[in-house]
Design an enzyme around this catalytic site. Sequence first.
Site, PDB file in Angstrom:
ATOM      1  N   CYS A  78       0.838  -1.317   0.065  1.00  0.00           N
ATOM      2  CA  CYS A  78       0.152   0.020  -0.003  1.00  0.00           C
ATOM      3  C   CYS A  78       0.705   1.129  -0.030  1.00  0.00           C
ATOM      4  O   CYS A  78       1.539   1.429  -1.041  1.00  0.00           O
ATOM      5  CB  CYS A  78      -1.213  -0.086   1.161  1.00  0.00           C
ATOM      6  SG  CYS A  78      -2.400   1.041   0.727  1.00  0.00           S
ATOM      7  N   HIS A 173      -3.069  -4.961   1.988  1.00  0.00           N
ATOM      8  CA  HIS A 173      -2.525  -5.303   3.258  1.00  0.00           C
ATOM      9  C   HIS A 173      -2.411  -6.702   3.616  1.00  0.00           C
ATOM     10  O   HIS A 173      -3.168  -7.192   4.220  1.00  0.00           O
ATOM     11  CB  HIS A 173      -2.985  -4.499   4.137  1.00  0.00           C
ATOM     12  CG  HIS A 173      -3.064  -2.990   4.092  1.00  0.00           C
ATOM     13  ND1 HIS A 173      -2.110  -2.135   5.105  1.00  0.00           N
ATOM     14  CD2 HIS A 173      -3.750  -2.008   3.578  1.00  0.00           C
ATOM     15  CE1 HIS A 173      -2.079  -1.138   4.791  1.00  0.00           C
ATOM     16  NE2 HIS A 173      -3.448  -0.865   3.777  1.00  0.00           N
ATOM     17  N   GLU A 175      -0.490  -7.985   5.520  1.00  0.00           N
ATOM     18  CA  GLU A 175      -0.302  -8.429   7.003  1.00  0.00           C
ATOM     19  C   GLU A 175      -1.586  -8.384   7.990  1.00  0.00           C
ATOM     20  O   GLU A 175      -1.503  -8.386   8.997  1.00  0.00           O
ATOM     21  CB  GLU A 175       0.660  -7.187   7.412  1.00  0.00           C
ATOM     22  CG  GLU A 175       0.219  -5.743   7.898  1.00  0.00           C
ATOM     23  CD  GLU A 175      -0.301  -4.894   6.432  1.00  0.00           C
ATOM     24  OE1 GLU A 175      -0.001  -5.511   5.306  1.00  0.00           O
ATOM     25  OE2 GLU A 175      -0.718  -3.958   6.457  1.00  0.00           O
TER      26      GLU A 175
HETATM   27  N1  GLN Z   1      -3.561   6.376   1.042  1.00  0.00           N
HETATM   28  C1  GLN Z   1      -1.933   6.010   1.541  1.00  0.00           C
HETATM   29  C2  GLN Z   1      -1.162   6.672   0.789  1.00  0.00           C
HETATM   30  O1  GLN Z   1      -1.014   7.302  -0.139  1.00  0.00           O
HETATM   31  C3  GLN Z   1      -1.865   4.604   1.535  1.00  0.00           C
HETATM   32  C4  GLN Z   1      -2.996   3.866   2.624  1.00  0.00           C
HETATM   33  C5  GLN Z   1      -2.419   2.608   2.961  1.00  0.00           C
HETATM   34  O2  GLN Z   1      -1.291   2.293   2.973  1.00  0.00           O
HETATM   35  N2  GLN Z   1      -3.481   1.813   3.483  1.00  0.00           N
HETATM   36  O3  GLN Z   1       0.145   6.684   1.346  1.00  0.00           O
END
Ligand code: GLN
Length: 193
Positions: A78, A173, A175
Amino acid sequence: MKVGVLALQGDVAEHASALTDCGAHVVEVRSPGQLAGLDGLVLPGGESTTISKLLELAGLFEPLAERLAEGMPAFGTCAGMILLAVGVVDGRPDQRSFGAIDIGVRRNAFGRQVRSFEASLDVDGIGGGAPFDAVFIRAPVVERVGPGVEVLAGVDGRPVLCRQGPVLVSAFHPELSEDTRLHRLFLDTCEGT
Ligand code: GLN
């Protein structure tokens, strides 16, 4: 195997526990010296703008960029995916990324912005046959995939799990799922380099 988890912000404990369950020795990385001797590094989810800033404040950005350029395996999830991408759209102007995987991402653009969603993914090469239940939270969309990048899974025709050499990234994610197959896949890469 000694694997780091970048521990400036985000889902650090969850990654550390998944990696420990897979038998790795985990180091939480907050300063440049802690990069020494690592076989790989996880860049967790969180907020990529914040992590980018904290990387600079900790003096970690340049040393980590060097390790990545030398071929250290990395797994970005992410926000971690955003930090490893070549191109970032809708980032803050001062946000930096490592350009370690040839993809272009757009922040906060996958699914509905204010909620998370789950999807069952068919992932090639992780064994077990069952789909991987993936959790997406304000996830980035992969808008461009370079020729050297493998797409290991997708949702609605969008890549969500990509790999280029020793660099693995997910828009979701792993994890947060009770399934360590993707952490094992990453550790296989760490072992092989
Ligand atoms: N929206 C977040 C970003 O731009 C990422 C979101 C996340 O890691 N769950 O860093």
